[in-house]
Design a protein around this motif. Structure first.
Motif, PDB file in Angstrom:
ATOM      1  N   PHE A   2      16.805   3.704  15.217  1.00 45.58           N
ATOM      2  CA  PHE A   2      15.611   4.245  14.930  1.00 45.58           C
ATOM      3  C   PHE A   2      15.104   5.001  16.433  1.00 45.58           C
ATOM      4  O   PHE A   2      14.888   6.048  16.475  1.00 45.58           O
ATOM      5  CB  PHE A   2      14.475   3.541  14.275  1.00 45.58           C
ATOM      6  CG  PHE A   2      14.961   2.980  13.129  1.00 45.58           C
ATOM      7  CD1 PHE A   2      15.539   3.806  11.990  1.00 45.58           C
ATOM      8  CD2 PHE A   2      14.835   1.872  12.904  1.00 45.58           C
ATOM      9  CE1 PHE A   2      16.111   3.398  10.975  1.00 45.58           C
ATOM     10  CE2 PHE A   2      15.263   1.105  11.757  1.00 45.58           C
ATOM     11  CZ  PHE A   2      15.948   2.064  10.646  1.00 45.58           C
ATOM     12  N   ILE A  20      11.019   9.789  10.496  1.00 42.73           N
ATOM     13  CA  ILE A  20      12.078   8.843   9.842  1.00 42.73           C
ATOM     14  C   ILE A  20      11.614   8.100   8.684  1.00 42.73           C
ATOM     15  O   ILE A  20      10.516   7.405   8.714  1.00 42.73           O
ATOM     16  CB  ILE A  20      12.678   7.914  10.907  1.00 42.73           C
ATOM     17  CG1 ILE A  20      13.090   8.427  12.164  1.00 42.73           C
ATOM     18  CG2 ILE A  20      13.500   6.725  10.203  1.00 42.73           C
ATOM     19  CD1 ILE A  20      13.745   7.659  13.116  1.00 42.73           C
ATOM     20  N   ALA A  61      12.896   5.310   6.314  1.00 43.64           N
ATOM     21  CA  ALA A  61      14.050   4.375   6.471  1.00 43.64           C
ATOM     22  C   ALA A  61      14.103   3.511   5.368  1.00 43.64           C
ATOM     23  O   ALA A  61      12.873   3.212   4.528  1.00 43.64           O
ATOM     24  CB  ALA A  61      13.688   3.274   7.488  1.00 43.64           C
ATOM     25  N   ALA A  82      12.521  -1.964  10.649  1.00 42.23           N
ATOM     26  CA  ALA A  82      12.345  -0.566  10.520  1.00 42.23           C
ATOM     27  C   ALA A  82      10.874  -0.264  11.165  1.00 42.23           C
ATOM     28  O   ALA A  82      10.641   0.630  11.620  1.00 42.23           O
ATOM     29  CB  ALA A  82      12.106  -0.095   9.192  1.00 42.23           C
ATOM     30  N   CYS A  95       9.435   3.561  12.419  1.00 42.47           N
ATOM     31  CA  CYS A  95       9.938   4.423  11.430  1.00 42.47           C
ATOM     32  C   CYS A  95       8.360   5.075  10.543  1.00 42.47           C
ATOM     33  O   CYS A  95       7.499   4.251  10.522  1.00 42.47           O
ATOM     34  CB  CYS A  95      10.628   3.799  10.195  1.00 42.47           C
ATOM     35  SG  CYS A  95      12.252   3.436  11.119  1.00 42.47           S
TER      36      CYS A  95
END
Lengths: 139, 547
Positions: free
Chosen positions: B279, B306, B308, B334, B339
């Motif tokens: 990430f 992002i 995820a 994450a 994220c």
């Protein structure tokens, strides 16, 4: 023993076919001949291919619950044509109570997620041997 | 009973992508580390530490679920349930017939409508699904980039016009980048060039009308669910994003305008630190691609947003409650990776569609992470770790190498024709299976802590009823009778004529056709006819409006 010929296919519109391809590779490694039909096959196209290829085994890969809807249709077609010698194996995401239901319909083996290649090859080989013996086919 | 493997000798010390790992990392591994160049503050280029200053202090990641099944009405009820337990926004993921671009009453669809995902054949279904969700106040993301990808936004715009909601008030977006999709399980038999033309039309329409509705959205998740770990996922994801961006630039669109929002859906695999590195590295890679390849001056276009999603592939059918633990670790990676939106899967993922109970449990898992662990209190808490920074660099380096290789071979579109990318993905899946069989990869419940079948955990199984599928098929048959068929016929004729010209944006006519309840299958069929193809990709049905 005569080489085992397996028709492997997805059934219906689900395109997740990595499992089918991984199993095809396993079966080839074990010396079987594999015809992989690919995605978007209907019960009718699988039936036709099994007849044309004179397959010992039909292997269906299901990931999206379509075993409940489409596999019974394929079995009906095979029964109507009296193709009792073909081993039918269904693999993939098939939770309870469906393994028992599919077996009652005439599926010979259910192979769940996480099964290793050894048991898969053994199951298919022994089912083919049984059917060949029942049909009086000499090894 | 032999349970766990003790003192095993064949452990491999490498990451999920096969990066060899040392037993310890030190300052020697970060000799060239430059804080300002490699990290910077959160909210500043190259965004390694996160897109926004303060990150989760100001806003916890968006918590939501993919959902939908059965008839349009069943799906609406589940979406309402999700909203009631705190899921933010609506994520529409379609069933297979919809993703393929055929209606629920097509002979290939009548058994599968709503089996997995939300069935949408016409505006009527969209109206039912979104009943009670005010369009100007709900973030709606159309996650399916199959054949429904470019058509669903047109249905949604048609609904907005019918409800008097201006396009500028619409939030959310559609994952329109189709290139990754070609390598996923959601592939459609519709032709790639037509699919691509429609996707570009939708982005152009949104960009020219200055909509907030985000359409420059890549879902690398779908391809990585084929089994590709972090480095391959990043390379395929960005190769796909580049393929799409190049098409849009070729159309004459301005990068900084169409990329004003850049949502990107990743999978969350099990390798905890490699995911965190993935990430962090991805934000840095995208910022550089935006600036260096597309000359971006708009910071928003350089920020990779992002979303995820926990992998469905890493959830294991045996002893399914163990998946609760897996999912918690994945969500944590994450969050540590900064994220922006995080979706769990549910523990019953490898068995069936989620039940309400498994969904509730997943929402609680998210909230335990958000409110009990303290993790969101500090931005990018692992920054400066010798290991995490080294691994971020290594993942980045290897991803660039593979991305460059894909681009050198002509990119993702060329790869579809050539087949080499597909072969690379398949090889990874076959190797993974061999590693599981040899014990090089250990999976609890499969080759470690194995329980005999009679001791297997029993959990509730959610199955879609045949009645729901039948109801959905009937809905489509009914709408095809009830609507103004003359108007539909004329609009589809117009669509075919515009399609033949090949230089007209088809979105305005598609919106008009959707307003009259022209169906997904009819729109795709008409466009196929415009290209000289058979109306039906399966050549099983004919156009109902054939002269």
């Amino acid at each position: 023993m005569k080489q085992i010929k397996v028709v492997v296919s997805k059934i219906g519109l689900d395109g997740h076919d990595v499992g089918a391809k991984v199993v095809s590779a396993m079966l080839r490694d074990a010396g079987m001949e594999v015809v992989y039909l690919g995605r978007f096959q209907s019960p009718a196209t699988i039936f036709k291919a099994a007849v044309e290829e004179d397959a010992d085994v039909i292997g269906i890969s299901c990931q999206s619950s379509n075993h409940t809807r489409l596999v019974p249709k394929l079995i009906d077609m095979l029964k109507k044509e009296g193709m009792d010698n073909v081993v039918i194996v269904v693999g993939g995401t098939i939770p309870d109570p469906f393994p028992a239901e599919l077996k009652a319909l005439g599926v010979d083996a259910i192979i769940g997620p996480g099964t290793m290649s050894g048991p898969i090859v053994e199951t298919i080989t022994s089912l083919v041997e049984q059917k060949r013996q029942a049909a009086g086919i000499k090894e | 009973m032999k349970t766990t493997i003790q003192g095993d000798t064949n452990r491999k010390f490498e990451s999920g992508s096969g990066i060899p790992l040392k037993e310890m990392y030190t300052k020697e591994d970060l000799k060239d580390f430059d804080y300002d160049r490699d990290l910077g503050e959160a909210g500043e280029y190259p965004y390694t530490r996160g897109l926004y200053k303060g990150m989760y202090r100001n806003k916890i990641w968006t918590r939501r679920f993919l959902s939908g099944f059965g008839s349009a009405k069943d799906s609406m009820e589940r979406l309402k349930y999700l909203a009631s337990i705190g899921s933010e926004g609506v994520e529409v993921v379609n069933d297979y017939p919809t993703q393929v671009g055929i209606d629920a009453d097509h002979p290939m669809a009548v058994d599968e409508a709503g089996l997995v995902g939300i069935p949408v054949s016409s505006l009527d279904d969209v109206e039912t699904i979104l009943e009670g969700f005010p369009l100007d106040k709900t973030t709606i993301t159309f996650e399916s980039s199959g054949a429904s990808g470019p058509v669903l936004p047109c249905m949604y715009f048609a609904m907005a016009q019918k409800h008097g909601v201006p396009f500028s008030a619409l939030n959310g977006g559609a994952a329109l980048n189709l290139y990754c999709q070609y390598y996923s399980g959601f592939v459609t038999p519709q032709p790639l060039d037509l699919w691509s033309k429609l996707a570009v039309d939708v982005v152009e329409f949104c960009s020219k009308n200055k909509l907030r509705f985000a359409t420059f959205h890549t879902s690398a998740h779908n391809v990585s669910e084929e089994g590709t770990p972090a480095v391959m996922e990043i390379a395929l994801g960005f190769a796909s994003t580049i393929a799409f961006a190049d098409k849009l630039v070729e159309r004459g669109l301005n990068f900084d305008e169409f990329a004003n929002r850049v949502p990107f859906t990743f999978t969350i695999w099990m390798d905890f630190f490699e995911e965190i590195a993935k990430f962090r590295a991805s934000r840095r890679i995208w910022a550089r691609i935006a600036r260096e390849r597309y000359g971006s001056k708009n910071p928003r276009a350089q920020k990779l947003y992002i979303a995820a999603r926990v992998s469905g592939l890493t959830a294991i059918a045996q002893q399914p409650l163990n998946n609760v633990a897996r999912i918690a670790y994945q969500l944590m990676s994450a969050a540590l990776g900064g994220c922006n939106a995080i979706d769990p899967v549910m523990y019953d993922e490898p068995l069936c569609l989620p039940t309400e109970e498994s969904t509730w449990l997943a929402m609680c898992t998210q909230n335990i992470l958000a409110y009990e662990t303290g993790i969101p209190n500090v931005v990018d808490p692992l920054a400066g770790s010798y290991y995490v920074e080294w691994l971020t660099n290594e993942v980045e380096k290897r991803s660039w190498e593979l991305l460059q290789k894909i681009l050198d071979k002509g990119g993702l579109e060329e790869g579809v024709k050539d087949g080499w990318i597909r072969a690379m993905i398949d090889e990874v899946a076959i190797k993974r299976q061999k590693d599981i069989e040899s014990g090089a990869i250990k999976l609890i419940g499969i080759n470690d802590m194995v329980l005999p079948p009679e001791k297997e955990f029993k959990v509730p199984i959610h199955q879609v009823s045949k009645a729901s599928t039948a109801e959905q098929v009937q809905r489509v048959r009914d709408i095809k009778k009830k609507r103004n068929n003359n108007a539909v016929k004329e609009l589809l004729k117009k669509l075919i004529a515009e399609d033949k010209l090949d230089n007209i944006n088809l979105v305005p006519t598609m919106i008009e056709a959707c307003k009259e309840y022209a169906t997904l299958g009819e729109i795709w069929g008409s466009l196929r006819v415009g290209r000289g193809l058979h109306y039906d990709p399966f050549e099983m049905i004919e156009s109902p409006f054939k002269d």
